[in-house]
Motif scaffolding. Structure first.
Motif, PDB file in Angstrom:
ATOM      1  N   SER A 103       0.696  -1.351   0.088  1.00  0.00           N
ATOM      2  CA  SER A 103      -0.049  -0.116   0.088  1.00  0.00           C
ATOM      3  C   SER A 103       0.910   1.356   0.025  1.00  0.00           C
ATOM      4  O   SER A 103       0.211   2.257  -0.137  1.00  0.00           O
ATOM      5  N   GLY A 104       2.189   1.085   0.064  1.00  0.00           N
ATOM      6  CA  GLY A 104       2.933   2.415   0.318  1.00  0.00           C
ATOM      7  C   GLY A 104       3.201   2.621   1.712  1.00  0.00           C
ATOM      8  O   GLY A 104       4.374   3.075   2.128  1.00  0.00           O
ATOM      9  N   ALA A 105       2.019   2.208   2.470  1.00  0.00           N
ATOM     10  CA  ALA A 105       2.254   2.344   4.128  1.00  0.00           C
ATOM     11  C   ALA A 105       2.682   3.765   4.591  1.00  0.00           C
ATOM     12  O   ALA A 105       3.488   3.812   5.401  1.00  0.00           O
ATOM     13  N   GLY A 158      -0.169   5.530  -7.897  1.00  0.00           N
ATOM     14  CA  GLY A 158       1.258   5.420  -8.225  1.00  0.00           C
ATOM     15  C   GLY A 158       2.172   6.365  -7.820  1.00  0.00           C
ATOM     16  O   GLY A 158       3.197   5.892  -7.208  1.00  0.00           O
ATOM     17  N   MET A 159       1.603   7.428  -7.177  1.00  0.00           N
ATOM     18  CA  MET A 159       2.861   8.252  -6.559  1.00  0.00           C
ATOM     19  C   MET A 159       2.663   8.190  -5.120  1.00  0.00           C
ATOM     20  O   MET A 159       4.094   8.183  -4.559  1.00  0.00           O
ATOM     21  N   CYS A 160       1.866   7.512  -4.631  1.00  0.00           N
ATOM     22  CA  CYS A 160       1.835   6.859  -3.271  1.00  0.00           C
ATOM     23  C   CYS A 160       2.995   5.961  -3.123  1.00  0.00           C
ATOM     24  O   CYS A 160       4.036   5.957  -2.257  1.00  0.00           O
ATOM     25  N   LYS A 161       3.228   4.948  -4.271  1.00  0.00           N
ATOM     26  CA  LYS A 161       4.096   3.901  -4.137  1.00  0.00           C
ATOM     27  C   LYS A 161       5.353   4.563  -4.403  1.00  0.00           C
ATOM     28  O   LYS A 161       6.552   3.994  -3.680  1.00  0.00           O
ATOM     29  N   ARG A 162       5.490   5.589  -5.288  1.00  0.00           N
ATOM     30  CA  ARG A 162       6.903   6.156  -5.263  1.00  0.00           C
ATOM     31  C   ARG A 162       7.218   6.959  -4.003  1.00  0.00           C
ATOM     32  O   ARG A 162       8.483   6.907  -3.904  1.00  0.00           O
ATOM     33  N   ALA A 163       6.292   7.472  -3.248  1.00  0.00           N
ATOM     34  CA  ALA A 163       6.730   8.127  -2.101  1.00  0.00           C
ATOM     35  C   ALA A 163       7.177   7.028  -1.013  1.00  0.00           C
ATOM     36  O   ALA A 163       8.271   7.284  -0.248  1.00  0.00           O
TER      37      ALA A 163
END
Length: 262
Positions: A103-105, A158-163
Motif C-alpha cells: 500500500s506504500g504504508a 502510483g505516486m504513493c508507491k513512489r513516495a
C-alpha cells in the motif's frame, strides 16, 4: 558443534552475495509453507520471488526482513546469519535494508516530506534543515520533486508507491525489498514503476528483492529469481526468469510463466 559456527563471519568481498538462503523451512505451527529453500541473491540483482497464490512469497519476504523466524535453516547477509545473531546485531544488519509495502504504508496525517523524514530523525543526528533537504532529494529521485508538502490523500496510488519507495531509500540501504509493488496500479503506472526500479538499480547500485506475480514486471526487471511451487511446497527453479522460460521443462513453472497459454 561445528567449529565454523563459532567463528566470526568472513570479511565481505566484492564477490560476497547480498543474501544467501540455506536449507530454509517456513511454517505456521505444524503446517509447513515451504521447505528446503536454497538460493543466492547477488549484489546488484533485481531478484524476483515468484509463485502462485498461497505459495509463501510474502512469508518468505517476512523471514528475509526479520519479521518471522524460520522453522529451520539460515538467512545469511554479508555481516552474518540474521536469525543466529543477537537482537542488536540483527538490527544493525537490517538497518542496511529498506521495505516498500503493497500500500506504500505512508502515514496519512503526515506530508510526504514528513513521512520520509521520520526514519532520518529516528536513526541519524542530522539537523532538521539537512533532513528536509534529504527528504526533498529522495522525492526527486522517484520523480516527486515539488510534492514535499502534499499529503498521501492528495496524490495518486502510483505516486504513493513512489513516495513509499522514497521513504524506503531514506537511509541509503544496500538492499530494497518490495512486496507486490504493482498491486493496485494501472498498467501505465506499473510500467513506470518498473522503469524507476531499473533506473535506481543503475544509479544507486542497490540490490532489489521483489515479491510479484505480475509477468510483465517479472520479465521487465528481473535478472534472477526463485520459483516457489505451491504443490510440492519447495522451490523448483531459480535463475533469470527469461532463461527459465526459454529452457525449463518444469510444467508448473512453465504454466506460471505463460499463464497456461502454451
Amino acid at each position: 558443534m561445528d567449529a565454523s559456527q563459532n567463528s566470526a563471519p568472513a570479511a565481505p568481498t566484492a564477490e560476497t552475495p547480498a543474501i544467501r538462503v540455506e536449507n530454509l523451512t517456513m511454517s505456521y505451527g505444524d503446517f509447513v509453507i515451504m521447505r528446503d529453500l536454497d538460493f543466492t541473491v547477488q549484489r546488484g540483482d533485481i531478484f524476483i520471488i515468484m509463485g502462485g497464490s498461497g505459495c509463501g512469497k510474502s512469508t518468505l519476504l517476512r523471514v528475509l526482513v526479520g519479521l518471522k523466524e524460520p522453522a529451520a535453516g539460515r538467512v545469511v547477509y554479508r555481516e552474518g546469519s540474521l536469525w543466529d545473531a543477537e537482537p542488536e546485531k540483527r538490527d544493525q544488519i537490517l538497518r542496511r535494508t529498506g521495505i516498500l509495502y503493497q500500500s506504500g504504508a505512508l502515514f496519512s496525517s503526515m506530508t510526504l516530506a514528513e513521512n520520509i523524514s521520520l526514519p532520518l530523525s529516528q536513526y541519524t543526528r542530522l539537523s532538521r534543515k539537512d533532513i528536509r533537504e534529504l527528504a526533498s532529494l529522495k522525492l526527486a529521485l522517484v520523480g516527486l520533486a515539488g510534492f514535499e508538502d502534499f499529503y498521501p490523500s492528495e496524490i495518486s496510488g502510483g505516486m504513493c508507491k513512489r513516495a513509499g519507495l522514497a521513504r524506503a531509500m531514506a537511509l541509503d540501504p544496500d538492499i530494497l525489498f518490495f512486496d507486490e509493488p504493482s498491486a493496485g496500479l494501472d498498467p501505465v503506472s506499473a510500467h513506470l514503476l518498473d522503469e524507476l526500479i531499473l533506473e535506481l538499480r543503475e544509479s544507486l547500485g542497490a540490490t532489489f528483492v521483489v515479491v510479484t506475480h505480475e509477468l510483465a514486471s517479472i520479465f521487465a526487471i528481473g535478472n534472477n529469481s526463485v520459483f516457489l511451487n505451491v504443490d510440492t511446497r519447495t522451490m523448483t527453479a531459480s535463475g533469470d526468469p527469461k532463461e527459465l522460460l526459454a529452457h525449463s521443462t518444469d510444467p508448473n513453472l512453465r504454466h506460471f510463466l505463460t499463464r497456461g497459454q502454451e
